[in-house]
Design an enzyme around this catalytic site. Structure first.
Site, PDB file in Angstrom:
ATOM      1  CE  LYS A 182       1.811 -15.008  12.015  1.00 17.02           C
ATOM      2  NZ  LYS A 182       2.044 -15.040  13.399  1.00 17.02           N
ATOM      3  CG  ASN A 183       3.992 -11.081   6.033  1.00 13.24           C
ATOM      4  OD1 ASN A 183       4.523 -11.743   5.157  1.00 13.24           O
ATOM      5  ND2 ASN A 183       3.086 -11.565   6.825  1.00 13.24           N
ATOM      6  CB  CYS A 202      -0.953  -0.018   1.193  1.00 11.39           C
ATOM      7  SG  CYS A 202      -0.136  -0.052   2.796  1.00 11.39           S
ATOM      8  CB  THR A 210      -0.129  -5.559   7.459  1.00 12.20           C
ATOM      9  OG1 THR A 210      -1.055  -5.641   6.380  1.00 12.20           O
ATOM     10  CG2 THR A 210       0.764  -4.360   7.269  1.00 12.20           C
ATOM     11  N   GLY A 231      -4.037  -5.272   9.200  1.00 11.74           N
ATOM     12  CA  GLY A 231      -4.455  -6.595   9.652  1.00 11.74           C
ATOM     13  C   GLY A 231      -3.279  -7.429  10.114  1.00 11.74           C
ATOM     14  N   PRO A 232      -3.573  -8.634  10.611  1.00 15.39           N
ATOM     15  CG  PRO A 232      -4.631 -10.657  11.097  1.00 15.39           C
ATOM     16  CD  PRO A 232      -4.910  -9.223  10.796  1.00 15.39           C
ATOM     17  CB  SER A 267      -6.430   0.421   7.982  1.00 16.38           C
ATOM     18  OG  SER A 267      -5.176   1.064   8.092  1.00 16.38           O
TER      19      SER A 267
END
Lengths: 306, 340
Positions: free
Chosen positions: A167-168, A129, A165, A162-163, A160
């Site tokens: 974790k990474n 993004c 994003t 999430g999990p 905005s």
């Protein structure tokens, strides 16, 4: 006739993407794939009349031929993308990757969508993004004069992100900085992401700093930036240049704000929109190619499955 | 307050948080000189990194004079007893940076997130633990949430493998009761297996008092910097805190005489100007704003003619978090526009 599509991942991105695909002139969302039967995204998809499974990509594979799925969007996470991609490509499905896995070539539509025409690619990567929101501006400067260093700072609301994003987060950094170089045209790229939990949630904010090799041509850069702004606004109307370009020696700085359409999360989550709108635009281009016969989807076996 | 007989570890921040004081421009020899002196004074842990942690060198935070690798390679081999730590903010620094710092000989990695965003630290804490490092979860701007919420975030970090959790008062906003509540809830929840630490800023001159409150509530690691180094009005003044600990019978292993000399003779001459709690630093502590914003706001005032205090107040109102230095120029430009 529209091309049938599947969305892998029923989180924030996948669910926002569904709304974009429903409005597309040549894409038809048919399947939404999740892993949690109770996920909000799958419920929304069922309401919208889509077919759903909570068994991951495995749950979709038996239906690919009967439902003539030709394009799949992967909005899961960088860790599982490679395996999803392999399975889908064995079935001859073109994959648009919305994770930062970056197996395939980068696509930032206003900068390099045209480069993907006629390339027979079966996987393209949408960067991140933050990349979609900033790389057009790096490119707007680098098409005027050489950029020695490009740095982007993307700030998104905690709600905005999430999990996947979270974790990474390293993959966000690596993939975005690589694309600042490869697509944005900076000799060296750097990317920074910040999550802000303020309530009410803040609008997606992006700062772009370019260090030009020689003194910046203020007039040409300002014009190029405003032209690029219009290009992005064609598919993300809420993309704004809040301040800048600021010139300070060889530094050129731009302060962007991205307001979403509020399809899934409210308007502050422009980070979802800029990603899903870019992916939709990219898939529409491929769908045109499939329809006019310039792109033939082929089944790739394990060895060539990239 | 009876803290007699307690044993704590002091963690020096002068060469990391103190990098903010010199806009990340320490020379290698300056860093080695100060680190060596701290080592001789008995300081057991010293942090060496760009002010914003590994990978912090950037337009946004300021380019370092040298790379983190160069600083670490210069300092680590010179240490006789002190261990060296590095700071890492996920979203800026990465596991690659961590691996490179490990190659340079760090023993401790401190993974820092905003106090509500602990789940971005999973990759880095797991890697630190896997490599056998002393792995610290560092919850910044801890004043912004209630103790119970801070504990929930700390549990995530412990779950990833952190062996020590910090309540970090990045804005220098907390008062002793707020420190006690936060450190206390962490202490009670984790028992003896997890160490608890406190990192203060002296913006309201509460660094020493807050650190004592932390020790009373069970913290065993306390951060500080000598001679007023550190973002904002500096960290907890380490030489002062060491002297207070000595008076109170808290064991730190640090020689009070020597650390005073380090502060006065070695650190102070490296300061561009002596630290005082000016109205901007005071505003940080008063309004709860990230201390590292200070010099950036002063620069924005100089470039755009908008009051740095007004910029800092606006950033506080907006709920800006650590790392959002890019907002400072943007806020200044907005204020300038609205004034016309």
């Amino acid at each position: 006739m529209a091309i049938n599509c599947a969305m892998i991942g029923s989180g924030n991105i996948g669910t926002d993407l569904m709304a974009k695909l429903q409005r597309s002139y040549n894409l038809n969302p048919v399947w939404m794939i999740g892993i949690d039967p109770d996920s909000d995204g799958l419920a929304k998809a069922r309401e919208a009349g889509l077919k759903t499974t909570h068994e991951g990509v495995e749950g979709l594979l038996p239906h690919i031929e009967e439902d003539n799925i030709q394009i799949a969007f992967d909005a899961t996470s960088a860790y599982v993308h490679a395996e999803n991609n392999r399975k889908l490509q064995e079935k001859g499905v073109l994959v648009i990757d919305l994770t930062p896995a970056a197996i395939g070539p980068f696509c930032v539509p206003p900068v390099n969508l045209k480069d993907h025409v006629g390339e027979q690619e079966m996987n393209v990567n949408m960067v991140t993004c933050g990349g979609q929101a900033t790389i057009p501006m790096v490119a707007a400067v680098s098409r005027v004069q050489p950029v020695e260093y490009g740095e982007i700072i993307a700030t998104i609301s905690s709600k905005s992100a999430g999990p996947g994003t979270r974790k990474n987060i390293d993959e966000f950094t690596f993939t975005t900085s690589a694309a600042v170089e490869q697509v944005g045209g900076a000799k060296k790229g750097k990317a920074i992401i910040i999550l802000n939990p303020a309530e009410p949630p803040l609008m997606m904010r992006d700062t772009v700093h370019c260090l030009t090799e020689t003194e910046p041509d203020k007039e040409a850069i300002t014009q190029s930036v405003h032209e690029m702004l219009k290009e992005v606004q064609k598919y993300v109307p809420g993309y704004k240049l809040k301040n800048g370009p600021v010139f300070d020696g060889n530094r050129v700085s731009l302060f962007m704000e991205v307001e979403g359409l509020g399809d899934y999360l409210p308007k502050y989550a422009g980070n979802l929109d800029i990603m899903t709108a870019a992916a939709t635009r990219t898939a529409e281009m491929f769908a045109e190619e499939i329809e006019n016969g310039t792109l033939t989807l082929k089944k790739l076996n394990r060895q060539e499955g990239v | 307050m009876d803290l007699k007989g307690k044993t704590i570890r002091l963690h020096d921040m002068s060469l990391r948080d103190g990098m903010h004081s010199v806009s990340h421009q320490f020379g290698l020899d300056e860093m080695v000189r100060l680190a060596t002196a701290l080592d001789s004074a008995g300081v057991p842990l010293i942090e060496v990194t760009h002010g914003d942690g590994l990978g912090g060198s950037s337009v946004n935070y300021g380019f370092g004079k040298h790379t983190d690798e160069d600083y670490l390679k210069a300092v680590v081999p010179q240490m006789k007893q002190a261990k060296i730590s590095a700071l890492l903010l996920p979203g800026l620094g990465t596991v690659r940076d961590l691996l490179s710092a490990v190659d340079c000989g760090i023993s401790t990695i401190r993974v820092a997130t905003h106090c509500t965003e602990a789940d971005v630290s999973e990759q880095h804490i797991k890697k630190g633990r896997e490599l056998g490092l002393d792995t610290v979860g560092f919850l910044m701007m801890a004043h912004m949430i209630e103790p119970e919420a801070l504990l929930e975030q700390a549990k995530k970090m412990v779950g990833y493998g952190a062996n020590c959790i910090y309540a970090t008062d990045s804005a220098g906003y907390l008062l002793p009761d707020g420190v006690k509540d936060r450190v206390g809830i962490l202490r009670d929840a984790f028992g003896d297996e997890i160490e608890i630490g406190f990192h203060g800023h002296h913006n309201l001159a509460m660094g020493v008092a807050n650190s004592l409150a932390a020790v009373e509530a069970g913290a065993t690691r306390i951060d500080g910097s000598v001679a007023g180094f550190g973002a904002g009005a500096g960290n907890t003044p380490l030489e002062v805190f060491a002297a207070v600990c000595d008076r109170m019978g808290i064991n730190t292993g640090v020689s009070v005489d020597k650390i005073m000399d380090v502060a006065e003779d070695i650190a102070l001459p490296l300061m561009p100007q002596p630290t005082r709690i000016d109205r901007d630093s005071l505003t940080l502590g008063y309004a709860g704003v990230y201390s590292s914003f200070l010099l950036h706001a002063k620069r924005a005032e100089a470039k755009h003619g908008v009051s740095s205090r007004a910029i800092l107040m606006e950033l506080g109102r907006m709920g800006a978090v650590g790392g959002q230095e890019d907002m400072i120029e943007d806020v200044a430009l907005e204020m300038k526009k609205n004034r016309v």
